[in-house]
Structure formats: structure tokens, C-alpha cells
Design an enzyme around this catalytic site. Sequence first.
Site, PDB file in Angstrom:
ATOM      1  N   ASP A 115     -15.753  -3.735  -0.963  1.00 38.29           N
ATOM      2  CA  ASP A 115     -14.914  -4.457  -1.926  1.00 38.29           C
ATOM      3  C   ASP A 115     -15.340  -5.916  -2.099  1.00 38.29           C
ATOM      4  O   ASP A 115     -15.417  -6.417  -3.221  1.00 38.29           O
ATOM      5  CB  ASP A 115     -13.425  -4.342  -1.561  1.00 38.29           C
ATOM      6  CG  ASP A 115     -13.129  -4.718  -0.122  1.00 38.29           C
ATOM      7  OD1 ASP A 115     -14.083  -5.035   0.625  1.00 38.29           O
ATOM      8  OD2 ASP A 115     -11.947  -4.707   0.259  1.00 38.29           O
ATOM      9  N   THR A 137     -18.876   1.923   2.254  1.00 35.28           N
ATOM     10  CA  THR A 137     -18.134   1.481   3.424  1.00 35.28           C
ATOM     11  C   THR A 137     -17.736   2.700   4.246  1.00 35.28           C
ATOM     12  O   THR A 137     -17.355   3.729   3.684  1.00 35.28           O
ATOM     13  CB  THR A 137     -16.852   0.673   3.108  1.00 35.28           C
ATOM     14  OG1 THR A 137     -16.073   0.573   4.308  1.00 35.28           O
ATOM     15  CG2 THR A 137     -15.981   1.281   2.036  1.00 35.28           C
ATOM     16  N   ILE A 138     -17.824   2.554   5.555  1.00 36.90           N
ATOM     17  CA  ILE A 138     -17.371   3.659   6.402  1.00 36.90           C
ATOM     18  C   ILE A 138     -15.861   3.842   6.265  1.00 36.90           C
ATOM     19  O   ILE A 138     -15.340   4.900   6.559  1.00 36.90           O
ATOM     20  CB  ILE A 138     -17.735   3.450   7.892  1.00 36.90           C
ATOM     21  CG1 ILE A 138     -17.072   2.183   8.455  1.00 36.90           C
ATOM     22  CG2 ILE A 138     -19.237   3.431   8.101  1.00 36.90           C
ATOM     23  CD1 ILE A 138     -17.029   2.158   9.985  1.00 36.90           C
ATOM     24  N   ASP A 139     -15.155   2.783   5.807  1.00 37.75           N
ATOM     25  CA  ASP A 139     -13.682   2.829   5.779  1.00 37.75           C
ATOM     26  C   ASP A 139     -13.135   3.755   4.688  1.00 37.75           C
ATOM     27  O   ASP A 139     -11.977   4.154   4.744  1.00 37.75           O
ATOM     28  CB  ASP A 139     -13.108   1.422   5.536  1.00 37.75           C
ATOM     29  CG  ASP A 139     -13.571   0.417   6.563  1.00 37.75           C
ATOM     30  OD1 ASP A 139     -13.974   0.844   7.656  1.00 37.75           O
ATOM     31  OD2 ASP A 139     -13.539  -0.793   6.271  1.00 37.75           O
ATOM     32  N   ARG A 174      -5.141  13.300  31.848  1.00 35.86           N
ATOM     33  CA  ARG A 174      -4.865  11.945  31.354  1.00 35.86           C
ATOM     34  C   ARG A 174      -4.529  11.936  29.870  1.00 35.86           C
ATOM     35  O   ARG A 174      -4.820  12.882  29.145  1.00 35.86           O
ATOM     36  CB  ARG A 174      -6.115  11.070  31.526  1.00 35.86           C
ATOM     37  CG  ARG A 174      -6.323  10.605  32.933  1.00 35.86           C
ATOM     38  CD  ARG A 174      -7.635   9.867  33.045  1.00 35.86           C
ATOM     39  NE  ARG A 174      -7.780   9.290  34.367  1.00 35.86           N
ATOM     40  CZ  ARG A 174      -8.933   8.937  34.910  1.00 35.86           C
ATOM     41  NH1 ARG A 174     -10.052   9.098  34.229  1.00 35.86           N
ATOM     42  NH2 ARG A 174      -8.978   8.407  36.100  1.00 35.86           N
ATOM     43  N   ARG A 183     -10.105  -0.877   9.046  1.00 42.04           N
ATOM     44  CA  ARG A 183      -9.300  -1.997   8.511  1.00 42.04           C
ATOM     45  C   ARG A 183      -7.889  -1.530   8.151  1.00 42.04           C
ATOM     46  O   ARG A 183      -7.235  -0.907   8.964  1.00 42.04           O
ATOM     47  CB  ARG A 183      -9.999  -2.647   7.307  1.00 42.04           C
ATOM     48  CG  ARG A 183     -11.288  -3.351   7.684  1.00 42.04           C
ATOM     49  CD  ARG A 183     -11.751  -4.243   6.594  1.00 42.04           C
ATOM     50  NE  ARG A 183     -11.853  -3.543   5.318  1.00 42.04           N
ATOM     51  CZ  ARG A 183     -12.256  -4.088   4.200  1.00 42.04           C
ATOM     52  NH1 ARG A 183     -12.603  -5.357   4.161  1.00 42.04           N
ATOM     53  NH2 ARG A 183     -12.337  -3.381   3.090  1.00 42.04           N
TER      54      ARG A 183
HETATM   55  O1  F6P Z   1     -15.519  -2.485   6.785  1.00 36.62           O
HETATM   56  C1  F6P Z   1     -16.283  -1.849   7.745  1.00 36.62           C
HETATM   57  C2  F6P Z   1     -15.900  -2.296   9.133  1.00 36.62           C
HETATM   58  O2  F6P Z   1     -16.695  -1.585  10.071  1.00 36.62           O
HETATM   59  C3  F6P Z   1     -14.414  -2.167   9.461  1.00 36.62           C
HETATM   60  O3  F6P Z   1     -14.024  -0.858   9.735  1.00 36.62           O
HETATM   61  C4  F6P Z   1     -14.292  -3.140  10.619  1.00 36.62           C
HETATM   62  O4  F6P Z   1     -12.975  -3.642  10.711  1.00 36.62           O
HETATM   63  C5  F6P Z   1     -15.243  -4.233  10.226  1.00 36.62           C
HETATM   64  O5  F6P Z   1     -16.170  -3.669   9.315  1.00 36.62           O
HETATM   65  C6  F6P Z   1     -15.993  -4.845  11.386  1.00 36.62           C
HETATM   66  O6  F6P Z   1     -16.762  -5.891  10.902  1.00 36.62           O
HETATM   67  P1  F6P Z   1     -17.875  -6.657  11.735  1.00 36.62           P
HETATM   68  O7  F6P Z   1     -19.132  -5.850  11.646  1.00 36.62           O
HETATM   69  O8  F6P Z   1     -18.002  -7.953  11.052  1.00 36.62           O
HETATM   70  O9  F6P Z   1     -17.403  -6.735  13.155  1.00 36.62           O
END
Ligand code: F6P
Length: 360
Positions: A115, A137-139, A174, A183
Site C-alpha cells: 500500500d 505483500t505477504i499480509d 503444552r 499488521r
Molecule cells: O507488511 C509486511 C510485513 O512483513 C508485516 O507483516 C510486518 O508487520 C512488517 O512487514 C515487518 O516489517 P519490517 O520488515 O520492517 O520489520
Amino acid sequence: MNKRLGVLTGGGDAPGLNAVIRAVTRSALRRGWEVIGFLDGYSGLIENRNVVLTRNYISGLLHRGGTVLGSNNRDNPFHYPVRTETGIEYRDMSDQAVANLEKNGIDCLVAIGGDGSLAIAHELAQKGARVIGVPKTIDNDLLATDQTFGFDTAVTTATEALDKLHTTAESHHRVMILELMGRDAGWIALVSGIAGGADVILIPEIPWKLDSVIAKIKERQQEGKYFSIVVVAEGVKDPSGKFVVRQHIPTAHTKIRLGGIGPVLAELIEDASGFECRATVLGHLQRGGSPSASDRVLATRYGVMAAELAMAGQHDLMVCLKGQDIKTVPLDLVARGTRTIPPDGQLVQVARALGISLGD
Ligand code: F6P
């Protein structure tokens, strides 16, 4: 001079970036176009650091994770850090970015990003740059596309981790907690939680209660299951309603770096119930490694379509997946918000039907 495409990869990396670079370049070279890759995201465009992408350069890229061009999530051309005698100053370098496209004879730039990077691409387009966006994005949280590439690989990695946690959880009776990225969206957590047979899945879209989580673990014990698997997305808030933040980064597109809800949850469950808990934060493993077959194909389809649009003189568009088809949407759509999980959507209903607790 030959017609030229530019390519850059912006933001956090994701498996499949190299497959897009390869697809864009192969499509363009076959049509007699040249391709210039800008290095390290927008900073390479501002500082005019680039490479010519030849057939040789892109050879062997399909299965490689990361990006051969380098990436960066702190290089907004409209707010660019410049080192001065008195420290770091933030300057608007967007004119220079657009001028460098011109200087290199770039007819259209293919910007591959999330984004933040695609919102910047649209702003550059408003200044006259010709840009096509590719959603990464993986998200999996971008508006206007049903799926981003990188997501499937991250889910596969998370599912493999869950399979491994299962065996050790069972041996030691456990509660194993796995914290996953994403995110503000719980896509990685929900999809891999279902794939990996989690008992509890906590996602940012659904408020949770500690009592409900513990009730699920107790229910399993009564059924003779003396271990449980809890998946928690990094964007899940703690019981006081606050994000668990690893780092504040005021200058970045995303102002906070999330991380740590997993260990917090482990302590809460253990204190309140006496169950022995362990937390694993999977972290950047989710971003690394070879893209899955599905991500390679999606990334390749995006790359081919982006190159075709660019060579046809189209711009200020983003390629996207709608159902089974690659389509286009206006580039500014991506900046209009985040695509989160509908709390009453089918995927959540499937999880509930299986008896998975969503913590509510
Ligand atoms: O947006 C992709 C992501 O991997 C998120 O899932 C995560 O919160 C963030 O980037 C981590 O960012 P950085 O690589 O800056 O630690």
C-alpha cells in the site's frame, strides 16, 4: 532510442518479487523493449542507481526469494531522508524521481509494492510519471485485489511451523502459541491456522477474551487432548486494548513495528490457568525463501499483464486478481484503506464450524 520500461521493488520484500521482475523483463525484451531496474526501491530512482535488466541478469530468478533489485520501506520520495551537516533532514525529492525517469528514457515504470509503495507510485503519476502498479505483500491486505503474491508462501511457511509445533506440543502436553505477521489484517493467521489445525485463532478483526481462550483449552483437556495450538496475529491487541509494539518508527509509512503479543498471551494463559505455555514468534521467516508454485504463477501473471499494459501506453493502473482473472483498477484505489477479514465471512464461519475458537 529503444522504448524502455523501468522496474522497482518497494516496501518489505515478499516471495515472488523476482518472478515479477523476470516476467516483466522477459515480456518486454521479446517485444524489443529495454528494461532498467532501479535499485533499493525509490531510493534508487531518486539517486539514479540502476541496472540494465538483460536476459542473462534475470536468468534463474523464478524460484529465488527476496528481490535482486533490493527494497526499502523508508524511502518516500516526498519525504526523503537526506544527511546534512546538522543531521538528517527530510526533503521532497519527488521532482528528482520523476526527472530520473525522463533522464533514463523510461516510457513507463512498473512499481511492485504494497500500500505504501503503490500510494507513492500514484502520487508520482500525478506529477506526470507513467506508472503501473503490481500488488505485493505477504499480509494480503490490499484493497482492490483478491490476492497479493507472497501470501501463499507465507501461509505455507506458517503451516509448516504449526505442523512442527503440534508434535512438540503433544509430547509435552503444552499450549503452543504461534505469533504470525499481517499488521492490521489476520489473513496469514486465519488461513494458516485452518490449514495447520489450530485450536484457537486470534485475529485483529475479532475482539477476544482470555476466558474464552482458556475455556477452549480446558474443553480439549476434558476430551483427553492435553495440548493446544493457539495462533495469534501480530495485530491483535492486548487485554488493555493496546497493540504490542516492538519499535516506533515515526519516519516510516507504518509508524509502529508490531511484535510480541505471542509471549504476552503465553504469560496471560499460564498465569490464569496454570497450563504450561510456550510462544514462538515466526517473524521474517514468513517473508523469506522460495515462492510457492501458486505465488510464482500469480507473480508471473501480474508481471506479464503489467508489462503489456505499460507497452500499450496505459498508466496509473494497478494489476489485480478478481476471481480467477487478472484485471486492472485505478492505482489510487490501493491507498483507500486496508482489506481486512470480514468477521462474518465464509472463512471465519468455516473455522467456527470446525470448533476452532476465535477467542470471542
Ligand atoms: O507488511 C509486511 C510485513 O512483513 C508485516 O507483516 C510486518 O508487520 C512488517 O512487514 C515487518 O516489517 P519490517 O520488515 O520492517 O520489520
